[in-house]
Design an enzyme around this catalytic site. Structure first.
Site, mmCIF file in Angstrom:
data_model
loop_
_atom_site.group_PDB
_atom_site.id
_atom_site.type_symbol
_atom_site.label_atom_id
_atom_site.label_comp_id
_atom_site.label_asym_id
_atom_site.label_seq_id
_atom_site.Cartn_x
_atom_site.Cartn_y
_atom_site.Cartn_z
ATOM 1 N N SER A 94 -58.611 -23.132 25.340
ATOM 2 C CA SER A 94 -58.960 -21.738 26.253
ATOM 3 C C SER A 94 -58.580 -20.543 25.630
ATOM 4 O O SER A 94 -58.699 -20.295 24.514
ATOM 5 C CB SER A 94 -58.490 -22.324 27.742
ATOM 6 O OG SER A 94 -59.356 -21.436 28.608
ATOM 7 N N ASP A 216 -69.187 -27.378 30.551
ATOM 8 C CA ASP A 216 -67.861 -26.665 30.632
ATOM 9 C C ASP A 216 -68.339 -25.287 31.280
ATOM 10 O O ASP A 216 -69.155 -24.454 30.726
ATOM 11 C CB ASP A 216 -67.414 -26.408 29.233
ATOM 12 C CG ASP A 216 -65.858 -25.648 29.332
ATOM 13 O OD1 ASP A 216 -65.926 -24.991 30.313
ATOM 14 O OD2 ASP A 216 -65.240 -25.510 28.254
ATOM 15 N N HIS A 244 -63.478 -28.472 31.131
ATOM 16 C CA HIS A 244 -63.027 -27.702 30.467
ATOM 17 C C HIS A 244 -61.449 -27.930 29.801
ATOM 18 O O HIS A 244 -60.769 -27.047 28.836
ATOM 19 C CB HIS A 244 -62.693 -26.006 30.882
ATOM 20 C CG HIS A 244 -62.243 -25.001 30.203
ATOM 21 N ND1 HIS A 244 -62.686 -24.397 29.159
ATOM 22 C CD2 HIS A 244 -61.114 -24.348 30.214
ATOM 23 C CE1 HIS A 244 -62.202 -23.193 28.652
ATOM 24 N NE2 HIS A 244 -61.200 -23.189 29.296
#
Length: 262
Positions: A94, A216, A244
């Site tokens: 991320s 996602d 995610h």
């Protein structure tokens, strides 16, 4: 204070080459517990907590330093320098994907390979660019997080995890979000979701792999494709995973993709 203590750096494994795992917003190094042990026989594994997360030293949090992702990238480079890392593998989830990008540009000899899991160079839509969120969406998200950290975490974490048929995964992410200091979480969220690292991508010299999931809501396939298209020579793999956080929901897929790459 030693960077090792400040960032709760944990080193394991027996390999000559190091692999560094970096966690995303609202998480800590425990998010890699299903992935990192698979590399301990062949690599020296390095895990750490960003300042403000996990067992890092909260007293080291400086609002000015961490007002941009560059502050976190400086920490990552400092960890690498302290451990004497060269040509290491970086695995960032991320927002840590862009932290790794910045660190690799700052210290080109530090990482030979980058693995970016669910990366986004910019979350907010712009002219000719799809980031997945309108400015109003981000403003609302940050206001909600500031007003009710616990409520926001309970509502959003399962959506971010994206595996409704496995509610225990969403619950783990809720717990992780709720353990984070609310003020630091609010500041880190603002830094994360208002960042724009598009201009940094062409400067990456390391071999780069983007790992993307289906469905996602934080970083869509289109967002991953943008990162791929703007880091020279990089490639993208679509995992057999949704949501995610494939490091929790599909660790075997993540391990296999990293092994094939490095």
């Amino acid at each position: 204070m030693s960077v090792i203590r400040r960032n709760n750096v944990v080193v394991k494994g027996n390999g000559k080459r190091a692999i560094v795992f970096s966690h995303g917003f609202g998480c800590d190094q425990a998010m890699w517990r299903l992935v990192s042990p698979s590399f301990e026989d062949d690599f020296t594994t390095v895990l750490f907590d960003h300042v403000g997360a996990g067992k890092s030293d909260l007293n080291a949090y400086d609002a000015d330093k961490y007002s941009s992702l560059a502050g976190y990238a400086d920490d990552l480079a400092e960890i690498g320098e302290e451990l004497g890392l060269q040509n290491a593998v970086f695995v960032g989830h991320s927002v840590s994907a862009m932290i790794g990008v910045l660190a690799s540009v700052k210290a080109p000899s530090l990482f030979g390979d980058l693995v970016l899991v669910g990366p986004s160079a910019r979350y907010i839509d712009d002219d000719g660019y799809h980031g997945g969120f309108a400015q109003d969406d981000i403003d609302e998200l940050l206001a909600s997080l500031g007003d009710n950290h616990m409520g926001w975490s309970s509502a959003m974490a399962p959506v971010i995890m994206g595996n409704a048929d496995r509610p225990e995964l969403g619950e783990e992410l809720v717990d992780s979000f709720c353990r984070t200091d609310p003020d630091i979480a609010r500041r880190f969220a603002k830094v994360t979701f208002t960042s724009d690292n598009r201009s940094d991508l062409p400067h990456v010299k390391a071999r780069t792999l983007i790992l993307q999931c289906r469905d996602d809501i934080i970083a869509s396939e289109e967002v991953g494709e943008y990162v791929r298209d703007h880091i020279p020579g990089s490639r993208m793999v679509l995992l057999d995973a949704t949501g995610h956080c494939p490091n929790l929901s599909a660790p075997g897929e993540v391990v296999a993709a990293i092994r094939e790459f490095v």
